[in-house]
Design a protein around this motif. Sequence first.
Motif, mmCIF file in Angstrom:
data_model
loop_
_atom_site.group_PDB
_atom_site.id
_atom_site.type_symbol
_atom_site.label_atom_id
_atom_site.label_comp_id
_atom_site.label_asym_id
_atom_site.label_seq_id
_atom_site.Cartn_x
_atom_site.Cartn_y
_atom_site.Cartn_z
ATOM 1 N N ILE A 203 31.473 38.344 63.361
ATOM 2 C CA ILE A 203 32.653 38.345 62.235
ATOM 3 C C ILE A 203 32.657 39.744 61.513
ATOM 4 N N ALA A 204 31.550 40.125 61.093
ATOM 5 C CA ALA A 204 31.055 41.303 60.338
ATOM 6 C C ALA A 204 31.410 42.581 61.350
ATOM 7 N N GLU B 277 30.469 44.695 55.702
ATOM 8 C CA GLU B 277 29.122 44.471 55.528
ATOM 9 C C GLU B 277 28.213 43.231 55.882
ATOM 10 N N ASN B 278 28.845 42.347 55.388
ATOM 11 C CA ASN B 278 28.275 40.853 55.682
ATOM 12 C C ASN B 278 29.214 39.803 55.581
ATOM 13 N N ALA B 279 29.078 38.736 56.738
ATOM 14 C CA ALA B 279 30.000 37.770 56.903
ATOM 15 C C ALA B 279 28.774 36.373 56.607
ATOM 16 N N ALA C 58 24.538 35.435 47.746
ATOM 17 C CA ALA C 58 25.001 36.810 47.945
ATOM 18 C C ALA C 58 25.305 37.420 46.876
ATOM 19 N N LEU C 59 26.096 36.920 46.159
ATOM 20 C CA LEU C 59 26.495 37.607 44.743
ATOM 21 C C LEU C 59 25.445 38.092 43.761
ATOM 22 N N PHE C 60 24.478 37.110 43.767
ATOM 23 C CA PHE C 60 23.269 37.377 42.951
ATOM 24 C C PHE C 60 22.168 38.503 43.493
ATOM 25 N N GLU C 61 22.395 38.601 44.772
ATOM 26 C CA GLU C 61 21.653 39.601 45.492
ATOM 27 C C GLU C 61 22.133 41.054 45.072
ATOM 28 N N THR C 62 23.446 41.157 44.555
ATOM 29 C CA THR C 62 24.067 42.590 44.150
ATOM 30 C C THR C 62 24.164 42.694 42.732
ATOM 31 N N PHE D 241 39.797 45.183 53.208
ATOM 32 C CA PHE D 241 39.821 44.897 51.804
ATOM 33 C C PHE D 241 38.291 44.418 51.475
ATOM 34 N N LEU D 242 37.698 44.030 52.094
ATOM 35 C CA LEU D 242 36.356 43.194 51.759
ATOM 36 C C LEU D 242 35.149 43.935 52.215
ATOM 37 N N THR D 243 34.058 43.673 51.554
ATOM 38 C CA THR D 243 32.921 44.127 52.185
ATOM 39 C C THR D 243 31.935 42.703 52.536
ATOM 40 N N THR D 244 32.249 41.591 51.987
ATOM 41 C CA THR D 244 31.357 40.219 51.925
ATOM 42 C C THR D 244 32.468 39.165 51.890
ATOM 43 N N LEU D 245 32.142 38.328 53.102
ATOM 44 C CA LEU D 245 32.968 37.235 53.252
ATOM 45 C C LEU D 245 32.049 35.874 53.426
#
Length: 320
Positions: A72-73, A79-81, A105-109, A298-302
Amino acid sequence: MTNSTEFERLRRLHKVLVMFYEQNISQAKIAEMTGLSHTTVNRLVKEGQERGLVEITVKSPFGNMTDLGAIIAELGRIENAIVVPEVSTDPQITIKSTADAAVAALFETLQDGMTIAISGGVGVSAIVEAMKPKRSYDVTVVPATGGVQGKYYTDVNHVSMAMAEKLGGRALQLHAPIIAGSREARDTLLDVRSIRDVFDTARTADIAVMGIGSVRETTSTYLSLDGDIDRDDVLGAGACGELLAHLINADGKPCDYPANERVVALSLDELRQIPHRFAIASGQHKAEPIASILRGDFLTTLAIDEQTAYAVTDILKGDA
């Protein structure tokens, strides 16, 4: 040549290994069945490992999901799915599992000093609910859209405050509707200083966290945002999905639909300027909307559930 004593010892070693690894018999039971001491059985098991007679392979239950996410990515040019394995047919459990993955994933950023721009909605609310930070973060959470009357627990102002409280940061509030009565009314609202300041902050965000909306179902949240929105007109405009209340067509472009000119939110071009753009979506009815959003870059991560991921993959493979 191996003598009879050595042959017998190897035969006993092989028997113990087969019983323990292939027949899944406990060491205590093997000792009872063979007349060997528990210590001897334990020693033989270790010897089998040391001599390379046993190969242990641990297969990750997430292996296929990792592969699916990579597909998917690549197809969606992000960047990441993150694909969450199906653990239940209950939509509430599925969205919770998907939110857990999104939070990880959010906490990694996430870092101190960052600004997070968010939408409202069930998906983002699930992300906030799933947050269990190990420390406080010096962050600012800011609405990326106006609010929705009567949707308190999923309204962007409530969700932004809840996220800020979870993280130990601060939240800004945006006192404006998500869709104005006219284009002129929207322009007037955007010129109000308190509203303009909030959007100025949102434009400088480091992270965006959003839900992806469907528009084709009669129960679609988007259809209830404004009394002038007509489902037949929405579908006639070629709408496939919704992001920050902007209707998107199958090609990932904004639809030619009047309500798009009345949206009180970051523009799609402004959204693209945010470095990290996370979205959560769950349910196979979201497959077409997700595909359209991915086509729009529109996205980088899903973060997405397994069954929806398969559906999205099938759609995107048709683009190749």
